[in-house]
Structures are given as C-alpha cells and as structure tokens.
Design an enzyme around this catalytic site. Structure first.
Site, mmCIF file in Angstrom:
data_model
loop_
_atom_site.group_PDB
_atom_site.id
_atom_site.type_symbol
_atom_site.label_atom_id
_atom_site.label_comp_id
_atom_site.label_asym_id
_atom_site.label_seq_id
_atom_site.Cartn_x
_atom_site.Cartn_y
_atom_site.Cartn_z
ATOM 1 N N ASP A 135 55.166 51.168 54.886
ATOM 2 C CA ASP A 135 55.140 52.615 55.116
ATOM 3 C C ASP A 135 55.395 53.368 53.813
ATOM 4 O O ASP A 135 55.247 52.828 52.711
ATOM 5 C CB ASP A 135 56.165 52.960 56.220
ATOM 6 N N ASP A 136 55.816 54.602 53.935
ATOM 7 C CA ASP A 136 56.028 55.521 52.812
ATOM 8 C C ASP A 136 56.949 54.902 51.746
ATOM 9 O O ASP A 136 57.853 54.131 52.072
ATOM 10 C CB ASP A 136 56.679 56.783 53.390
ATOM 11 N N ARG A 194 59.032 69.739 53.808
ATOM 12 C CA ARG A 194 59.278 68.388 53.278
ATOM 13 C C ARG A 194 59.012 68.359 51.768
ATOM 14 O O ARG A 194 58.540 67.377 51.228
ATOM 15 C CB ARG A 194 58.408 67.360 53.999
ATOM 16 N N TRP A 221 47.533 56.872 58.637
ATOM 17 C CA TRP A 221 47.158 58.123 57.955
ATOM 18 C C TRP A 221 48.092 59.216 58.443
ATOM 19 O O TRP A 221 47.944 59.736 59.534
ATOM 20 C CB TRP A 221 45.704 58.442 58.294
ATOM 21 N N ASN A 224 52.421 65.410 57.210
ATOM 22 C CA ASN A 224 53.808 65.746 57.526
ATOM 23 C C ASN A 224 54.254 67.182 57.335
ATOM 24 O O ASN A 224 55.437 67.440 57.125
ATOM 25 C CB ASN A 224 54.736 64.840 56.709
ATOM 26 N N CYS A 229 48.572 59.804 62.483
ATOM 27 C CA CYS A 229 49.993 60.115 62.548
ATOM 28 C C CYS A 229 50.169 61.511 61.958
ATOM 29 O O CYS A 229 49.471 61.868 61.017
ATOM 30 C CB CYS A 229 50.780 59.086 61.730
ATOM 31 N N GLY A 270 54.788 61.766 63.444
ATOM 32 C CA GLY A 270 54.703 61.279 64.825
ATOM 33 C C GLY A 270 53.436 61.831 65.454
ATOM 34 O O GLY A 270 52.349 61.698 64.907
ATOM 35 N N ASP A 309 45.239 64.135 69.331
ATOM 36 C CA ASP A 309 44.140 64.853 69.975
ATOM 37 C C ASP A 309 42.870 64.029 69.907
ATOM 38 O O ASP A 309 42.775 63.064 69.137
ATOM 39 C CB ASP A 309 43.952 66.231 69.317
ATOM 40 N N ASP A 321 57.721 60.483 66.328
ATOM 41 C CA ASP A 321 58.737 59.945 65.423
ATOM 42 C C ASP A 321 60.009 59.604 66.180
ATOM 43 O O ASP A 321 60.950 59.069 65.597
ATOM 44 C CB ASP A 321 59.066 60.974 64.327
ATOM 45 N N GLU A 361 68.669 37.753 70.002
ATOM 46 C CA GLU A 361 67.674 38.833 69.952
ATOM 47 C C GLU A 361 66.310 38.296 69.534
ATOM 48 O O GLU A 361 65.274 38.714 70.061
ATOM 49 C CB GLU A 361 68.140 39.927 68.983
HETATM 50 C C1 DGJ Z 1 56.378 60.481 59.380
HETATM 51 C C2 DGJ Z 1 55.895 59.348 60.229
HETATM 52 O O1 DGJ Z 1 55.696 59.753 61.534
HETATM 53 C C3 DGJ Z 1 56.879 58.198 60.119
HETATM 54 O O2 DGJ Z 1 56.528 57.164 60.986
HETATM 55 C C4 DGJ Z 1 56.877 57.739 58.693
HETATM 56 O O3 DGJ Z 1 55.628 57.213 58.363
HETATM 57 C C5 DGJ Z 1 57.253 58.881 57.774
HETATM 58 N N1 DGJ Z 1 56.435 60.052 58.016
HETATM 59 C C6 DGJ Z 1 57.109 58.476 56.340
HETATM 60 O O4 DGJ Z 1 57.296 59.508 55.477
#
Ligand code: DGJ
Length: 728
Positions: A366-367, A443, A477, A480, A526, A529, A534, A548, A614
C-alpha cells in the site's frame, strides 16, 4: 421485439421480461410519460389521467387546446423549461439573446438493435443479448436545440438504461446550465424514497423516508460520487418490503458531481430527475456540437430483493469488464493497517512469508513505497520507489514476493500531487487551484487537473512504466480528497464550468488506456475507502475497497447498504486487527472472517503477530472461503434481516445459481440474555429439494423457506456463525 410503436394509440412501448415502459407522442408534440411498472400488454394507457382545469397551471399557446391541458400536471419524458411546467426540470440552457425558455416537442424516433454507447463515458454494454435501443428526438424550434433521448432496453434483465444528448443545431452558441440524464414520473401512488447517505468510514447507510410535498435533493458537489450520497436511489411503495411491492431503482453510471431531485407535487405526482449536478456546471455548446449526459440504469421490480438482484446481474455482466469480470479474485493481504508508512523490505517479506504459509494468494504493498513518502505530507506524483525502504527497488521486492509463490499488487493515487514533490515543483499549473487564492488542502495534497491531456499522458507513462515488465498483477487506485478550487489553467475563463465534468472525461480516458494496455492487471477502485463506490468506476475496476472502516460491526451496516445496488463481487472486504484501528472495538477473529467473506476477501493486519491458534483459524477461514467462493461470487445474495433488526443482528445468505448450495451467515450485534431466539426464513432454495442444514438435520427447501431456521443462543462478544446448507 422489446420496443414497438403503436400508431393507433401513438404509444411507444418498451418491454422487458417483466416490465412495460410506455410513453405517448401527444397530438401537441409533447412526449408524455404514461407508465412504468409490471408488464401490461397491449393497452391504451391514457385512461387513468383525468385532464381538467387546474388553477394557476397555465396552458400551452395552441388553439387546439383548452384550459385543461397543462404541462404543469403532465408527466413527461424530458421536461421543457420556463414555459409553464413549474416543477423540477431536466434541462436549462441560455442563448445569445439572454433568453432561457425551451419547449421540447417530438420530432422523430428510431428503433435499433443493440445498445447505444456514450462516447467517452462508461455505460452498460450488451453482450449480444436481447437488447434494443430507442432514440427519440425532441426539438425546441426557437433555439434549434435537439434533445436525443436514448433508451436501452435489456429485455432479459428487466433493465432500461437512459441517457440524453443535447445537440446545438442552431447558429449561435448555447450555454447549457443543466442537462439531466433522466426524468422518471410516478403519477399515482404513495411512495417512500430509500437513499444511501454516509461519511468517511460509514458509507452507504440506507435511509427510508416517506416523500413529503416539496423537493428532496440527494447530491454531491465534492467532485466525487462521494461517501456522503451515493448516486443511487430507490422509490418504493409505502408497503414495499424485501419480498414484494413496487420498487423503482435509479442508479447513475458516474463518479463525479451528481444530483437527484425528487418532487412530490401539488397533485401528488412524483417526478424524479437524476443527472449531473448543475451547481457548478456550465457547458459551452457551439453550433453543430452536442453534449452527452452520463447514463442512468433504471429497473422496476416486485420487492427490494428482486430489485437488488436486477442491479447485481446487470453490473456483474454488463458493466464490469475484463478478465476478472467473472473470474476468481485472489485472496490478498494488504500491509496498510499492518505497518502504515512505517515499513522496511524485511518487514514486508516477513508478512508475505506468513501470508504464503497461511494460504493467501497475493501480497499488496500500500501507500508509502515511493520517494519521500514517510507520512501523508509529501511524495504524491513522484512514482519512483524509495530505495531506503526498498533497497532493491520495486523489481527486487516484486521478484522476492513472486518467488515465494505469491502474486504482487501495488497501491497508487494517480490523480493527486503533494506540494512537496518534484512533479508539483516542475508543473505547479497542473494542480486544480483558483487564481489568486491559496487552495484548500486536504490530507496536505492537491488534485491534478485530469481534464489536461499532458497530465494524463504523464500519468499514463508513469503508471505504464511501473507495470511494464514487472510482476504486478493488481493495482489499488486510491483517491483521497474531494475536489475544491476547481479551476483549470488549460481552459478559458468562460468554460471553467465545464471542468468538473471534463475532469471525469479525462479520468475515464486514462482508466480506459491503462486497462486496455494492461488487461491482465486487476484494478481495485478506492477513494478513502468507498468514496467513489459507483457504477462508473466499476466499468474499469471490477472491485472497490468498500470502506476505510474495517470494524466488522460497522462493516455489517456498510455492506448491508451497499448490497442494495452493488453485487458482492464488487465489495472488497478484509479481516483486520482487534481492537479495530478505526473504532477501537474488540471482536472475535471468527466474526471478522464471516463479515469479510462478502466477495473480494482479504486480510489487512500484521500476520507475523498472530498466535498459532489464530493462524489455525485463518487457515480454516481460507479453506471455507475457497469452498464457498463460487457460491459467493456467482450466487444470489439475500438480506434476511432488515434495518430494524440491525441493532440486534445481521443475517444474510448466498445461494448458488443452481440453488443446490447455500451459505447462511449471521452476526449478533447485541446478544440478549434469555432473549427471544433469532428466527429467519431462508430464501431462494428449491422448494421440493431436500437440504442438509449444517450437517445437523435434513429438510425440504420449502420447509426452510416457510418455517425458517432458528439460531440457538449465540452469546459472547459479537458472535457469528456460518451454516453450510446443501442439497442432498
Ligand atoms: C486510503 C485507503 O482507503 C486506505 O486503504 C489506504 O490505502 C490509504 N488511503 C493509504 O494512504
């Protein structure tokens, strides 16, 4: 033939397997909406309309008419403006002389096989199935504007799609100020509206409200379809339930600013208008050019369940595209909630190794993997790996992961740029910012101007070089922040009102180029979240990170709301840590597993910190998911609990296409001591078939559907249960 014109009654009739949609070309030329609902065969559908003189509702200037004929009380397919219909309208335009009136009358119609397409916009496609298109052209003679109304009739799916094209056939420039996709009229009855509101981390919460006299507006002006209001509403009869009662769905295939207005008028008629949000919209329509609206998917069904099934089917088969459309989706582990920005290659490889050991298919980075990205204040736009975190670059990491036998996926956020980035330093004019103003920060990042070709070319090259010759089989993708300060440096002053929509034309073009160039890559949408959950995004990415919020109890509500319009295959859901990072709530691993097994299943926690017990449970979850994967993916989804039950429990069911297998799931949100037992009636089974119920007992499908199943004392912290019900 699903479309026909009856000369005698002047009715245009659209028919699907179970519905009729009927309009009439009035002698005056107006296109009157007569009916949409269960199939009615060959009937003159004008009979329920009583035409009489209504005070303060004027009459068109036509000697043939008397005072009873008024646009203000007539249901219409697409409205006129400023000429006597005082309700909400579909189109507003202004002309060189400053006037704004428009009176659209029938000019011609055409029936063609197959489905129309909308240039540059995602839309429902036909698979060579039973589909026809009706195109009705309306004209306003004074302005020389034509409106082409498109109706795509999917006979087998009980789906009618609609879109409009506005053509400037005159000699002067026209300014479009509003151009909706659809007007749906319900002249009779008493209606509730269900809409899906929310916020970041709590998307698509259904709310059912009785319509009151006046106008209800559901919209987004945030430059994204939004967490706050999904571009989807249901109008249903006051008494409609999951199982029966008239239900109409309206869903936009669009990811940007949208608006739905629903008016209950003075005569108790309902008009619903859905389309682009007109608030910041102004489009210069030069002579000889046209403007196409996004598409709206309409359906009518008896009961909410059938309505959802109609949407699930059309989205899965006729919106989602590409190799993954009907294919198995990999079970993945994503490192976001495990490490956030704070990781080393060693840590990632440890997680990946554990993932492999547990039976997971893919590792997603991820990021935080690119230069200068140690928090969310910098780096967006510079898509080159951070060598301090990844000493062997992305290639090195991707190779090591794939050598373990795992697939490798990567997070990107192409539409954004950090002020602290080489990209912004080199091209400060590429971000959306209004002249002379400090932009709103969200952000700590800005939005790239996707309406610009040079921006899109840069992104295409940057993302292509990430994907080319690398073992990357999945891209998340992200997006944010909302759009603010919407001003493009590449568009003249008088056309700035086009930028919000041009942004999405640009985004869709980039998506199209990338998905065509890399057909083997699974794209997941994405937006913080589910802020862009759509049908527009689903045209390019078969699944979307649903929220998220990974707390299973919150997710129950989010996924419940999402299920009204969107199929389970599109819902990406992960098992995360307990206590949950968003809510702090503690839940059992078993409950987290049951809730995440909704479609696109995965994990998002530090696997290296799990106990042996677990790990054993996760191996078991993966076995269960693989066992039921095709039932979940291809089967029918049934909601067995309603909103009112949600404070106590959520119960749902997947039934395989052949109805031979069923996965029944329940999560108790508030276990009651010595409370009434939870009893549900199953759905969708074969009445005469005998089923084994979790290996406990056997009985017929009709017994399970009529007499139901009783869950015995489910106690503890948010207990959950899955039952395997199969035909013997
Ligand atoms: C928002 C996403 O919805 C999260 O899952 C994650 O990828 C963060 N951004 C990363 O910045």
């Amino acid at each position: 033939m699903s479309i026909r014109y009856d000369e005698k009654t002047r009715q245009l009739v659209l028919e699907t397997a179970g519905t009729s949609y009927i309009m009439r070309i009035e002698e005056t030329g107006y296109l009157k909406h007569l009916y949409y609902g269960p199939k009615v065969g060959q009937s003159d559908m004008t009979y329920p309309f009583r035409i009489y003189d209504r005070g303060f509702s004027g009459n068109p200037y036509d000697q043939r008419l008397n005072r009873a004929y008024s646009l203000d009380s007539m249901p219409q397919e697409y409205t006129s403006y400023g000429v006597g219909d005082f309700r909400i309208n579909t189109i507003t335009a202004s002309y060189a002389d400053g006037s704004r009136c428009a009176e659209y009358k029938y000019e011609s119609h055409e029936i063609t096989d197959g489905k129309y397409r909308i240039p540059g916009l995602p839309s429902v496609y036909d698979n060579g199935d039973n589909v026809q298109t009706l195109t009705v052209t309306l004209a306003d003679t004074a302005s020389n504007i034509r409106v082409r109304l498109y109706y795509g009739v999917f006979e087998d799916l009980d789906i009618i799609t609609r879109a409009a094209e506005i053509v400037n056939a005159g000699e002067g420039t026209v300014w479009l100020r509003k151009a909706a996709s659809v007007c749906l009229e319900l002249p009779f009855g008493k209606w509730d509206m269900i809409h899906f509101h929310g916020r970041h981390c709590m998307e698509r919460q259904p709310e059912r409200v009785p319509l009151f006299h006046g106008i209800h507006t559901i919209s987004s002006g945030r430059g994204m379809s939004s967490h706050q209001h999904n571009p989807f509403i249901i109008l249903c009869d006051r008494g409609a339930s999951e199982d029966s009662g008239p239900c109409y769905g309206m869903m936009m295939v669009y990811s940007g600013n949208h608006k739905t207005e629903v008016e209950l008028d003075q005569f108790d008629g309902v008009r619903a208008v859905m389309g682009l949000n007109d608030e910041r919209f102004r489009w210069e329509l030069m002579p000889g050019t046209s403007f196409c609206t996004p598409e709206v998917i309409l359906t009518y069904a008896d009961g909410l369940t059938q309505m959802s099934h109609n949407y699930h089917r059309v989205i899965q088969n006729n919106v989602v595209r590409g190799e993954y459309k009907l294919a198995h989706r990999p079970i993945l582990v994503n490192n976001w909630e495990a490490t956030y920005f704070d990781f080393t290659e060693e840590k990632l490889l440890d997680i990946a190794e554990k993932a492999k050991d547990l039976g997971i298919d893919m590792f997603v980075l991820d990021d935080g993997w690119f230069r200068n990205r140690n928090d969310d204040n910098a780096g967006l736009g510079d898509w080159t790996p951070d060598r301090r975190k990844l000493p062997d670059g992305l290639d090195g990491l991707a190779d090591k992961i794939t050598d373990m036998g795992l697939k490798f996926g990567l997070w990107i956020e192409p539409e954004m740029v950090s002020e602290d980035s080489d990209l912004d330093r080199a091209h400060p004019d590429w971000a959306l910012t209004a002249p002379g103003r400090a932009p709103m920060m969200a952000r700590n990042q800005l939005v790239l101007d996707m309406s610009r070709r040079d921006v899109r070319d840069y992104l295409f090259d940057a993302i292509s070089s990430l994907l080319k010759n690398r073992n990357i089989t999945y891209i998340k993708w992200d997006f944010n922040r909302p759009l603010s300060d919407v001003y493009s440096n590449a568009v003249p002053a008088e056309r700035q009102g086009e930028v919000p929509h041009r942004y999405y034309l640009g985004l869709y073009e980039l998506y199209e180029r990338l998905t065509s160039a890399f057909p083997h890559v699974l794209f997941e949408g994405c937006a913080g979240g589910g802020g862009r959950f759509d049908a527009g995004i689903l045209y390019y990415s078969p699944q979307i990170w649903c929220s998220d919020n990974t707390d299973p109890i919150s997710r129950l509500r989010i996924q419940y709301g999402t299920s009204f319009g969107y199929p389970q295959t599109t819902v990406s859901a992960h098992v995360s840590a307990s206590p949950n990072h968003q809510t702090g709530r503690k839940t059992p691993l078993s409950t987290r597993g049951v809730v995440a097994m909704t479609g696109a299943f995965g994990y998002e926690l530090d696997l290296t910190r799990l106990t042996e017990e677990e790990c054993g449970e996760i191996r078991e979850q993966i076995r269960t998911y693989r066992d039921f994967e095709s039932v979940i993916r291809e089967g029918r989804h049934y909601r067995l609990s309603g909103l009112e039950d949600g404070s106590r429990y959520f119960c749902w069911e997947y039934v395989s296409r052949d109805r031979g297998r069923c996965l029944l799931s329940i999560v108790v949100t508030d276990p009651l001591a010595n409370g009434p037992s939870i009893h549900v009636r199953l759905k969708g089974l074969i009445p005469e078939a005998v089923y084994s119920v979790g290996g406990e007992f056997e009985c017929t499908g009709s017994a399970l559907m009529a007499n139901g199943y009783t869950f015995t004392q489910l106690t503890g912290d948010y207990p959950a249960l899955q039952l395997d019900i199969r035909k013997v």
